[in-house]
Design a protein around this motif. Structure first.
Motif, mmCIF file in Angstrom:
data_model
loop_
_atom_site.group_PDB
_atom_site.id
_atom_site.type_symbol
_atom_site.label_atom_id
_atom_site.label_comp_id
_atom_site.label_asym_id
_atom_site.label_seq_id
_atom_site.Cartn_x
_atom_site.Cartn_y
_atom_site.Cartn_z
ATOM 1 N N ARG A 307 30.777 26.020 35.785
ATOM 2 C CA ARG A 307 31.854 25.112 35.359
ATOM 3 C C ARG A 307 31.619 23.705 35.878
ATOM 4 O O ARG A 307 31.752 22.719 35.152
ATOM 5 C CB ARG A 307 33.202 25.637 35.834
ATOM 6 N N GLU A 308 31.264 23.581 37.164
ATOM 7 C CA GLU A 308 31.031 22.257 37.730
ATOM 8 C C GLU A 308 29.821 21.582 37.085
ATOM 9 O O GLU A 308 29.841 20.371 36.807
ATOM 10 C CB GLU A 308 30.818 22.376 39.248
ATOM 11 N N SER A 309 28.769 22.367 36.821
ATOM 12 C CA SER A 309 27.572 21.790 36.211
ATOM 13 C C SER A 309 27.851 21.311 34.790
ATOM 14 O O SER A 309 27.390 20.231 34.374
ATOM 15 C CB SER A 309 26.448 22.831 36.213
ATOM 16 N N LEU A 310 28.602 22.091 34.007
ATOM 17 C CA LEU A 310 28.937 21.669 32.655
ATOM 18 C C LEU A 310 29.868 20.459 32.665
ATOM 19 O O LEU A 310 29.795 19.598 31.782
ATOM 20 C CB LEU A 310 29.579 22.831 31.891
ATOM 21 N N THR A 311 30.751 20.390 33.663
ATOM 22 C CA THR A 311 31.608 19.214 33.782
ATOM 23 C C THR A 311 30.770 17.966 34.020
ATOM 24 O O THR A 311 31.003 16.905 33.416
ATOM 25 C CB THR A 311 32.605 19.395 34.939
ATOM 26 N N VAL A 337 21.510 25.856 35.686
ATOM 27 C CA VAL A 337 22.067 24.991 34.646
ATOM 28 C C VAL A 337 21.219 23.719 34.620
ATOM 29 O O VAL A 337 21.138 23.001 35.626
ATOM 30 C CB VAL A 337 23.542 24.643 34.916
ATOM 31 N N GLY A 338 20.593 23.461 33.492
ATOM 32 C CA GLY A 338 19.739 22.286 33.365
ATOM 33 C C GLY A 338 20.143 21.430 32.183
ATOM 34 O O GLY A 338 20.553 21.938 31.130
ATOM 35 N N THR A 339 20.050 20.115 32.366
ATOM 36 C CA THR A 339 20.385 19.163 31.315
ATOM 37 C C THR A 339 19.171 18.287 31.047
ATOM 38 O O THR A 339 18.581 17.733 31.986
ATOM 39 C CB THR A 339 21.572 18.275 31.724
ATOM 40 N N ARG A 340 18.796 18.200 29.758
ATOM 41 C CA ARG A 340 17.627 17.414 29.376
ATOM 42 C C ARG A 340 17.818 15.949 29.740
ATOM 43 O O ARG A 340 18.921 15.409 29.668
ATOM 44 C CB ARG A 340 17.378 17.557 27.868
ATOM 45 N N ALA A 341 16.721 15.330 30.121
ATOM 46 C CA ALA A 341 16.773 13.937 30.538
ATOM 47 C C ALA A 341 17.141 13.041 29.369
ATOM 48 O O ALA A 341 16.803 13.311 28.222
ATOM 49 C CB ALA A 341 15.430 13.504 31.123
ATOM 50 N N SER A 342 17.857 11.974 29.658
ATOM 51 C CA SER A 342 18.161 10.953 28.667
ATOM 52 C C SER A 342 18.369 9.645 29.395
ATOM 53 O O SER A 342 18.760 9.610 30.555
ATOM 54 C CB SER A 342 19.426 11.305 27.876
#
Length: 430
Positions: A307-311, A337-342
């Motif tokens: 939840r914290e990572s998606l927030t 939980v990983g988020t693609r770089a931008s």
């Protein structure tokens, strides 16, 4: 349970704390009448405390008064320690000067011990007054007695000082124990306030962030009523979820409320992922294994990590592809939980850091697991957590089955939620 039936460690703690909480004056209610009765037993006549060598004298009416003055005040020593010491000292002086030497003279030592352990104010003045009063008593006893050497009077005074010191040590230990309890209570309250703040941060930040993103997107959908209705429905659903989570949190703060039944489980994880996707965040969700009732704590912490990572992804990398992988094992539950770089590499948004710090405290400090959060060499911001499964019963997990939720790539998230041209870097602390 008797003391001998306790485990060794419990016995040690019990014995160590018992004398520190011990209050000798609690026994004086029974000790005073007991000494009074024993003092009139013929076998105990002239077998009490004797100072100065005054010849023994049979009991008379004044002896009864002296014995009563020494014994009966002990029963109220806890409430009026100085008054009790004055009355007992007067009775003791009469007992020694008249040569009764009754067993009641022992009450003087108990009165010193009780006053030393109970008196909080004017301690030095009490000691000084008692010492000055002893001088004329010693002089009178020396003249009336058989010529006892001065060393005998000095030794009696030192013995009284030792009894007072023992009482002072009991008082210091009791005060230290009370201060320790006060400090522990304060630390407990502080830890509870920190826990409440952390829980509120987790609940409010996630839901409010999602609602803000959805409401911002709805402003640009006035020309598409169907999509506008869908966006507003998502806002409503997120608000209701926030109310439900807040109500559950408030219920947990109620001392009469028991532990919540069950665990978040994969159902709530899926709901969480779906709400995040409806807010415009493409999320791929993969779960392996099956969560059990025995591992509720591990699953709850894993849910909060997701939840914290998606927030954070919603706040700092809106519209950027995000992956969530959860694996339930017999010994630990792992989350990634990983988020693609931008955006420009190395750019990092601001934030208080409370969210990630709270997760690290839960996973590492509380449960003894592992937690990392940072940018990978490929530019992704990844949060990883390994949460130990603390249970004495082996957890039976089914054969791992991946259940991916495909990304809705046909409609880019940023197309329906217009915003700034550049997207902030992902995964910053909340």
């Amino acid at each position: 349970m008797t003391v001998t039936g306790m485990p060794a460690r419990v016995r040690q703690r019990w014995a160590a704390g018992r004398w520190q909480r011990f209050d000798i004056t609690n026994w004086f209610v029974a000790l005073g009448p007991l000494l009074l009765a024993a003092a009139f037993v013929p076998a105990f006549h002239a077998h009490g405390t004797q100072v100065g060598g005054v010849p023994d004298r049979p009991y008379d009416l004044l002896a009864v008064v002296a014995i009563a003055l020494q014994c009966l005040p002990l029963t109220v020593c806890r409430r009026w320690p100085v008054t009790v010491l004055a009355l007992v000292s007067a009775g003791f002086a009469v007992d020694q000067l008249r040569g009764y030497h009754s067993l009641a003279g022992t009450a003087f030592a108990f009165a010193l011990l009780g006053v030393g352990s109970r008196l909080d104010e004017h301690r030095r003045a009490t000691v000084l007054g008692l010492s000055l009063a002893y001088v004329p008593l010693a002089v009178a006893l020396a003249r009336l007695g058989s010529g006892e050497p001065a060393s005998e009077f000095v030794m009696f005074y030192l013995a009284c000082a030792l009894v007072w010191w023992i009482g002072s040590r009991l008082r210091s230990a009791r005060l230290a124990q009370a201060e320790h309890r006060r400090r522990v209570a304060e630390e407990t309250r502080e830890a509870e306030r920190t826990r409440i703040a952390r829980e509120l941060h987790d609940v409010v930040t996630h839901h409010v962030t999602a609602m803000v993103v959805q409401a911002e997107a709805a402003r640009y959908l006035t020309a598409a009523p169907d999509r506008l209705e869908e966006a507003l429905t998502s806002v409503t659903a997120t608000g209701r979820a926030a109310i439900g989570d807040l109500r559950q949190l408030l219920d947990l703060l109620d001392p009469g409320h028991g532990a919540p039944a069950g665990s978040p489980g994969s159902g709530r994880l899926r709901d969480l992922v779906e709400r995040t996707r409806r807010a415009g965040q493409p999320v791929e969700f993969t779960e392996e294994g099956a969560a059990g009732e025995a591992v509720r704590d591990a699953d709850l912490v894993a849910y909060r990590v997701v939840r914290e990572s998606l927030t954070n992804a919603l706040k700092y990398a809106h519209g950027v592809d995000t992956t969530v992988r959860v694996r339930h094992g017999e010994e630990e539950t792992t989350v990634e939980v990983g988020t693609r770089a931008s955006g420009p590499r190395g750019r990092s948004p601001g934030g208080s850091g409370r969210g990630l710090a709270g997760l690290r405290e839960r996973v590492v400090d509380t449960l003894g697991g592992e937690f990392t959060a940072g940018r990978e060499p490929d530019g992704r911001f990844v949060v990883r957590a390994a949460v130990p499964v603390k249970t004495s019963v082996p957890v039976k997990t089914s054969v791992p089955v991946k259940t991916p939720i495909p990304v809705q790539a046909s409609v880019p998230a940023t197309s329906s939620h217009p915003g700034p041209a550049s997207v902030p870097a992902p995964g910053g602390p909340s």
